[in-house]
Scaffold this motif. Structure first.
Motif, short mmCIF file in Angstrom:
data_model
loop_
_atom_site.label_atom_id
_atom_site.label_comp_id
_atom_site.label_asym_id
_atom_site.label_seq_id
_atom_site.Cartn_x
_atom_site.Cartn_y
_atom_site.Cartn_z
N UNK A 1 0.82 -1.22 0.09
CA UNK A 1 0.05 0.04 0.01
C UNK A 1 0.71 1.33 -0.02
N UNK A 2 1.99 1.36 0.85
CA UNK A 2 2.82 2.35 0.95
C UNK A 2 3.52 2.39 -0.43
N UNK A 3 3.98 1.59 -1.02
CA UNK A 3 4.55 1.83 -2.20
C UNK A 3 3.56 2.13 -3.60
N UNK A 4 2.31 1.75 -3.38
CA UNK A 4 1.41 2.00 -4.42
C UNK A 4 1.15 3.79 -4.29
N UNK A 5 1.30 4.47 -3.02
CA UNK A 5 1.23 5.69 -2.76
C UNK A 5 2.48 6.67 -3.20
N UNK B 1 20.15 5.69 -6.02
CA UNK B 1 20.88 5.69 -4.99
C UNK B 1 20.05 5.95 -3.37
N UNK B 2 19.26 7.03 -3.69
CA UNK B 2 18.72 7.18 -2.34
C UNK B 2 17.46 6.01 -2.07
N UNK B 3 17.15 5.45 -3.14
CA UNK B 3 16.06 4.33 -3.08
C UNK B 3 16.60 3.13 -2.54
N UNK B 4 17.97 2.70 -2.84
CA UNK B 4 18.77 1.51 -2.30
C UNK B 4 19.26 2.04 -0.86
N UNK B 5 19.59 3.14 -0.53
CA UNK B 5 19.93 3.54 0.91
C UNK B 5 18.84 3.36 1.60
N UNK B 6 17.74 3.78 1.20
CA UNK B 6 16.52 3.92 1.99
C UNK B 6 16.20 2.48 2.41
N UNK B 7 15.81 1.49 1.25
CA UNK B 7 15.54 0.40 1.50
C UNK B 7 16.39 -0.58 2.46
N UNK C 1 8.47 -1.34 8.08
CA UNK C 1 8.04 -2.06 6.67
C UNK C 1 7.56 -0.98 5.93
N UNK C 2 6.71 -0.06 6.57
CA UNK C 2 6.24 1.10 5.64
C UNK C 2 7.44 1.90 5.07
N UNK C 3 8.31 2.12 5.87
CA UNK C 3 9.47 2.93 5.27
C UNK C 3 10.18 2.25 4.18
N UNK C 4 10.43 1.08 4.32
CA UNK C 4 10.96 0.29 3.20
C UNK C 4 10.04 0.28 2.10
#
Length: 499
Positions: A106-110, A129-135, A155-158
């Motif tokens: 649901x978070x990903x969809x938003x 790069x920011x996506x990889x670091x954040x994940x 998990x929502x932050x991921x």
């Protein structure tokens, strides 16, 4: 069979062309097609005939594997972790485990549209790069969570940082030509499968090491207090390697906003940015997104149903496989899918084109689903001859059936084809993947519920779910016919003499 999340080109390639014929070209005249400037000025897509940049493709595919590794690594221990952190009864574990995974989708969809917009504005590489670091950070802190609320938050932050897949798709489109895109996106799908395969192995092997391997890790307080930290550290280490390689060697593929000058002649400004509504109205975009979503619908439904069907008794509509046979069956299908993607799809796409290869895959989908009905009916008869025929049909379904997975890559190429210009490619991918995330948030649960209703009440001998999915798969052929023809077939002249 997992969808390559999601989510299955050059200066003369498909994504840059409108439905209009090209204008005459000269060495000093900017290349304009319709009212759109091409990548010659506004992107870094290579000219036709240039070889595939293998190092760039490798780096992007390596980065792509990180998201499914992080997503699936927690599956082997999430139920145990939920029970441990929440002191829950067994009856409540499934609810909270499912809730945590649903919130990720649901978070990903938003947020996917936001990542796509950023990739089209500030650049592909920094967003990746920011996506990889954040994940990586979110997944590590998830594994050291000590309460259910912490698990939900991280998990929502991921999910917030799960935009790497769409950025990688966009960068692959930027790097490839009409001749090389099929190969590149086949490896993209293969990398996704590798991540799906490695994630559970990493998570299952390294979860609770003090309990699994007391002779080696017993007595280590850190591992006893945080039993999943070793799995989190391994996932983080893989991500760090990908991040470092990307920082050092990955090339940016989006040209700067500012126009450039050559010999005193100003190059035209970047093509006008389209709103979401304008993008959806662009020729072919809406129908391609519909087909993309339709394909993902079938994939998510099948992926949810398959393990349950393989386990279900024969007299209820399944094939009654043992856990070992189920694992072997799914391994065979995974290996077969990878083979079709890497070996067969590039050749099929060169021969039939994107629309033709997608049409071929879609035509087989109903037969693939029907194969499971035939397998059950043969086992229900239970004679020596029908059991022998069952294994013939099973061989076809297990080894040939996964060829339908080529539709995932084909529909991605169709999406590349209809992009009005390269500077909306990220946004276009985001729209398609957002729709797919919405589908993933409910289709697996609804599909397994329908399967359970059909089995419990023996509706159509337990085949109710197939009676619904097969017609849905058949209607997909109708929508594929409405797709625009491959624009890569519109060859641009190499010089004025060829016009």
């Amino acid at each position: 069979m997992a969808p390559p999340t999601h989510d299955p080109i050059s200066s003369a390639s498909s994504s840059d062309l409108t439905l209009m014929d090209p204008e005459p070209i000269s060495e000093t005249t900017p290349l304009i097609i319709g009212n759109k400037s091409t990548d010659a000025e506004h992107g870094r897509r290579p000219p036709p005939g240039k070889p595939l940049p293998k190092m760039q493709v490798f780096l992007l595919c390596f980065a792509k594997a990180m998201e499914p590794i992080a997503f699936f690594a927690i599956f082997p221990f999430i139920a145990q972790m939920v029970q441990r952190n929440g002191n829950l009864p067994d009856s409540d574990v499934g609810f909270y485990s499912g809730l945590i995974e649903s919130l990720f989708s649901a978070t990903q969809m938003v947020v996917l549209y936001f990542w796509g917009y950023l990739a089209d504005t500030v650049g592909r590489k920094p967003v990746l790069l920011w996506s990889l670091v954040g994940m990586a950070v979110a997944t590590f802190f998830f594994t050291v969570s000590t309460s259910i609320w912490q698990m939900i938050v991280f998990r929502c932050v991921a999910g917030v940082f799960s935009g790497s897949g769409l950025v990688i798709r966009t960068m692959l489109s930027d790097h490839t030509t009409a001749e090389t895109q099929a190969v590149a996106f086949s490896w993209f799908a293969f990398a996704n499968n590798v991540g799906i395969f490695l994630g559970p192995i990493i998570g299952g092997t390294l979860a609770d090491p003090a309990e699994q391997f007391p002779g080696v890790f017993g007595g280590i307080k850190l591992l006893e207090d945080y039993p999943y930290i070793l799995a989190g550290a391994a996932i983080t280490a893989c991500s760090v390697v990908s991040i470092i390689l990307s920082v050092l060697y990955l090339e940016e593929t989006l040209e700067p906003e500012s126009s450039t000058t050559t010999a005193g002649v100003s190059a035209p400004a970047r093509p006008q940015r389209l709103s979401t509504f304008e993008l959806l109205k662009a020729p072919g975009v809406a129908i391609v997104i519909w087909v993309y979503t339709h394909v993902m619908f079938l994939a998510f439904a099948f992926t949810a149903i398959l393990p349950v069907l393989l386990f279900t008794p024969i007299d209820l509509g399944g094939v009654n496989f043992s856990p070992f046979r189920i694992s072997v069956w799914m391994a065979i299908q995974g290996a077969s899918q990878a083979t079709w993607l890497i070996v067969a799809f590039p050749m099929l796409q060169r021969r039939l084109g994107t629309k033709g290869s997608l049409s071929a895959c879609v035509a087989v989908y109903p037969l693939f689903f029907a194969g499971y009905v035939v397998m059950n009916m043969l086992l229900r008869f239970g004679t020596e001859s029908t059991v022998a025929i069952f294994w013939v049909v099973a061989f076809i379904v297990a080894f040939i059936g996964p060829g339908v997975s080529m539709a995932f890559t084909a529909v991605q190429l169709a999406l590349n084809d209809v992009s009005p210009n390269p500077h909306v490619m990220g946004t276009l991918n985001a729209l398609a993947m957002t729709a797919a995330s919405a589908i993933r948030s409910f289709v697996p649960g609804v599909s397994t519920a329908i399967f359970a209703i059909g089995v419990r009440n023996q509706i159509l001998w337990g085949h109710l779910v197939w009676a619904i999915l097969i017609p849905i798969a058949m209607t997909l052929s109708i929508f594929v016919r409405w797709l625009p023809e491959d624009k890569q077939s519109h060859k641009l002249p190499q010089n004025e003499d060829e016009e």
